[in-house]
Design an enzyme around this catalytic site. Structure first.
Site, PDB file in Angstrom:
ATOM      1  N   LYS A 170      12.773  -1.198  54.479  1.00 18.09           N
ATOM      2  CA  LYS A 170      13.916  -0.336  54.137  1.00 18.09           C
ATOM      3  C   LYS A 170      14.980  -0.371  55.234  1.00 18.09           C
ATOM      4  O   LYS A 170      15.995   0.303  55.139  1.00 18.09           O
ATOM      5  CB  LYS A 170      13.440   1.104  53.920  1.00 18.09           C
ATOM      6  CG  LYS A 170      12.534   1.268  52.693  1.00 18.09           C
ATOM      7  CD  LYS A 170      12.166   2.712  52.493  1.00 18.09           C
ATOM      8  CE  LYS A 170      10.990   2.903  51.568  1.00 18.09           C
ATOM      9  NZ  LYS A 170      11.306   2.713  50.149  1.00 18.09           N
TER      10      LYS A 170
ATOM     11  N   GLN B 195      12.964   7.195  54.924  1.00 18.66           N
ATOM     12  CA  GLN B 195      14.414   7.218  54.653  1.00 18.66           C
ATOM     13  C   GLN B 195      15.201   7.722  55.869  1.00 18.66           C
ATOM     14  O   GLN B 195      16.415   7.931  55.776  1.00 18.66           O
ATOM     15  CB  GLN B 195      14.712   8.124  53.441  1.00 18.66           C
ATOM     16  CG  GLN B 195      13.992   7.725  52.166  1.00 18.66           C
ATOM     17  CD  GLN B 195      14.446   6.375  51.615  1.00 18.66           C
ATOM     18  OE1 GLN B 195      15.493   5.846  51.991  1.00 18.66           O
ATOM     19  NE2 GLN B 195      13.659   5.811  50.720  1.00 18.66           N
TER      20      GLN B 195
ATOM     21  N   ASP C  63       7.446  11.791  57.554  1.00 14.55           N
ATOM     22  CA  ASP C  63       7.667  10.623  56.719  1.00 14.55           C
ATOM     23  C   ASP C  63       9.096  10.161  56.999  1.00 14.55           C
ATOM     24  O   ASP C  63      10.060  10.769  56.523  1.00 14.55           O
ATOM     25  CB  ASP C  63       7.485  11.012  55.245  1.00 14.55           C
ATOM     26  CG  ASP C  63       7.872   9.878  54.298  1.00 14.55           C
ATOM     27  OD1 ASP C  63       8.454   8.881  54.758  1.00 14.55           O
ATOM     28  OD2 ASP C  63       7.599  10.019  53.091  1.00 14.55           O
TER      29      ASP C  63
ATOM     30  N   HIS D 273       7.700  12.344  48.779  1.00 14.12           N
ATOM     31  CA  HIS D 273       7.318  11.129  48.057  1.00 14.12           C
ATOM     32  C   HIS D 273       5.804  11.176  47.841  1.00 14.12           C
ATOM     33  O   HIS D 273       5.084  11.772  48.654  1.00 14.12           O
ATOM     34  CB  HIS D 273       7.699   9.941  48.954  1.00 14.12           C
ATOM     35  CG  HIS D 273       7.541   8.588  48.359  1.00 14.12           C
ATOM     36  ND1 HIS D 273       6.318   7.954  48.275  1.00 14.12           N
ATOM     37  CD2 HIS D 273       8.443   7.719  47.850  1.00 14.12           C
ATOM     38  CE1 HIS D 273       6.487   6.753  47.740  1.00 14.12           C
ATOM     39  NE2 HIS D 273       7.771   6.587  47.468  1.00 14.12           N
TER      40      HIS D 273
ATOM     41  N   CYS E  92       8.793   8.021  42.560  1.00 16.07           N
ATOM     42  CA  CYS E  92       7.543   8.382  43.252  1.00 16.07           C
ATOM     43  C   CYS E  92       7.604   9.815  43.760  1.00 16.07           C
ATOM     44  O   CYS E  92       7.169  10.106  44.883  1.00 16.07           O
ATOM     45  CB  CYS E  92       7.236   7.429  44.403  1.00 16.07           C
ATOM     46  SG  CYS E  92       7.011   5.740  43.884  1.00 16.07           S
TER      47      CYS E  92
HETATM   48  C1  LIG Z   1      10.529   9.137  51.437  1.00 16.92           C
HETATM   49  C2  LIG Z   1       9.614   7.976  51.235  1.00 16.92           C
HETATM   50  N1  LIG Z   1       8.366   8.033  51.713  1.00 16.92           N
HETATM   51  C3  LIG Z   1       7.501   7.026  51.594  1.00 16.92           C
HETATM   52  C4  LIG Z   1       7.854   5.870  50.936  1.00 16.92           C
HETATM   53  C5  LIG Z   1       6.843   4.786  50.807  1.00 16.92           C
HETATM   54  O1  LIG Z   1       7.239   3.658  51.533  1.00 16.92           O
HETATM   55  P1  LIG Z   1       6.419   2.291  51.415  1.00 16.92           P
HETATM   56  O2  LIG Z   1       6.305   1.989  49.948  1.00 16.92           O
HETATM   57  O3  LIG Z   1       7.255   1.307  52.162  1.00 16.92           O
HETATM   58  O4  LIG Z   1       5.090   2.539  52.039  1.00 16.92           O
HETATM   59  C6  LIG Z   1       9.132   5.757  50.387  1.00 16.92           C
HETATM   60  C7  LIG Z   1       9.515   4.555  49.613  1.00 16.92           C
HETATM   61  O5  LIG Z   1      10.345   4.586  48.753  1.00 16.92           O
HETATM   62  C8  LIG Z   1      10.031   6.840  50.551  1.00 16.92           C
HETATM   63  O6  LIG Z   1      11.267   6.780  50.042  1.00 16.92           O
END
Ligand SMILES: Cc1ncc(COP(=O)(O)O)c(C=O)c1O
Length: 406
Positions: free
Chosen positions: A224, A201, A198, A121, A361
């Protein structure tokens, strides 16, 4: 797992959208919230609202107890050694940026390497691009196989003695790939690097044990995993966090302030400058109670059934391209030949089915897939096989609507 009873905990699901009962298939973007969470936040504001760690009055003590109680719930949820290792942040993005600003800038120099993957992401790419630019380090990518996984041989090949940071997603938000974190952590450590996961998910969907995975940092978002927006967690090993400088300076995070210098509070508070996200943390604590009551193992198993069912039925649609490996987390990313995913999502929305369309993203991954965008259906504990049937019906309607392109 009684999905019908679970659904009753989510008032938002009980509504019609565009004349159809809502089917919510966008939990990877943000999950819905159960009554338990809504009520916990409501009760905090109605009965306990006060700043934390400050006053000696009763409300202040109650708010502090609830806030710190939520931290202990997070600690148990991820099996961290101590609450000193649990930092409340705004979410995954802030958590990763905290490591990139504090750890990376202090520990990297020209010639060092940061290793990531093309399935990340943007929140797990850009902080490292910026850290590389600031320090002269090099950004390297573990290559992907055609099915959207990587091999441990390629991990061993990419990580070298010059690698200082490895940053990998636990679960891809586009491909659904579940990465072998424990094995990658081992390879990183053999080469003297730290590993940042990260977990945006990962944490909502499976049992997380940071000790067992032996990751150095693990980042995730409350919104999430049935919690409120605006709250997230950075887990870090105490010995690493202790050596790191805070990235935000101000109230709450200090020990002593003199005219020309200051000292910081101990962990975890030195990383929580300013009035913290009190209601958010309390809501996240309630979300963790809720997920624990249902049982993470039950959630994972339910989602696995949904993912299998979705793959099996979506594949029957002529002209569909599905991205990612066979064995995957509970999401399916796809395109209908020649129909722009925004059009697909618009037709589905008219049928009451909410999916995400766009680049998710993950623009480097879109490039790797050789598409500009995709549609994505993502599932959570409140979804059912009927929801997937509605998705399939909606896609058949989309095909009918754009008939002449097939
Ligand atoms: C794999 C992954 N990393 C990071 C994020 C970023 O999360 P946040 O917007 O809650 O900081 C997301 C959000 O969709 C994600 O799916």
């Amino acid at each position: 797992m009684d999905v019908k009873a679970i659904r009753q905990q989510f008032p938002i699901l009980d509504q019609e959208v565009n004349g159809h009962p809502l089917v919510y298939l966008d939990s990877s973007a943000t999950s819905q919230k159960p009554l338990q969470v809504i009520e916990a936040v409501d009760a905090y504001y109605r009965q306990d609202n006060s700043n934390v760690h400050r006053g000696v009055h009763t409300l202040g003590t109650r708010a502090t107890d609830k806030y710190e109680g939520a931290r202990e719930k997070v600690r148990r949820f991820i099996n961290a050694k101590s609450t000193a290792e649990v930092i409340f942040t705004r979410g995954t993005t802030t958590s990763i940026n905290t490591v990139a600003y504090s750890y990376a800038r202090a520990n990297l120099k020209a010639g060092d390497e940061i290793v990531i993957t093309p399935m990340e992401h943007h929140s797990n790419i850009i902080p490292w691009q910026q850290a590389a630019k600031a320090t002269g380090a090099t950004l390297k990518y573990i290559p992907l196989q055609d099915n959207g996984t990587f091999t441990l041989d390629d991990v061993r090949e990419t990580i070298t003695g010059n690698t200082k940071i490895v940053a990998v997603t636990h679960v891809s938000n586009v491909l659904g790939t579940v990465n072998p974190i424990k094995e990658v952590a081992q390879i990183a450590h053999q080469n003297g690097a730290v590993i940042v996961i990260d977990g945006a998910q990962g944490a909502p969907h499976m049992k997380i044990d940071v000790k067992e995975m032996d990751c150095d940092f693990y980042a995730f978002s409350g919104h999430k995993m049935c919690g409120p927006t605006g709250i997230g967690v950075l887990y870090g090993k105490k010995e690493l966090l202790e050596d790191m400088e805070p990235v935000e300076f101000g109230g709450e995070m200090i020990d002593f302030v003199n005219l020309y210098d200051s000292t910081w509070k101990e962990l975890p508070w030195k990383f929580e400058g300013g009035t913290p996200i009190i209601a958010g943390a309390i809501g996240l604590g309630a979300a963790i109670d809720f997920l624990n009551d249902v049982g993470l193992e039950n959630i994972t198993a339910h989602e696995q059934r949904l993912a299998d069912y979705a793959l099996e039925n979506l594949r029957k649609i002529d002209g569909i391209s599905i991205y990612g490996p066979e064995k995957r987390a509970a999401l399916v990313t796809f395109n209908l030949d020649d129909v722009h995913p925004h059009d697909t999502a618009t037709v589905l929305d008219a049928e009451g089915v909410a999916v995400r369309a766009g680049h998710h993203c993950a623009q480097p991954l879109m490039k790797w897939l050789d598409v500009v965008a995709t549609a994505r259906a993502s599932f959570y504990l409140y979804n059912t096989e009927e929801d997937i049937d509605r998705l399939v019906d909606g896609l058949l309607k989309t095909k009918e609507y754009f008939g002449d392109v097939f």
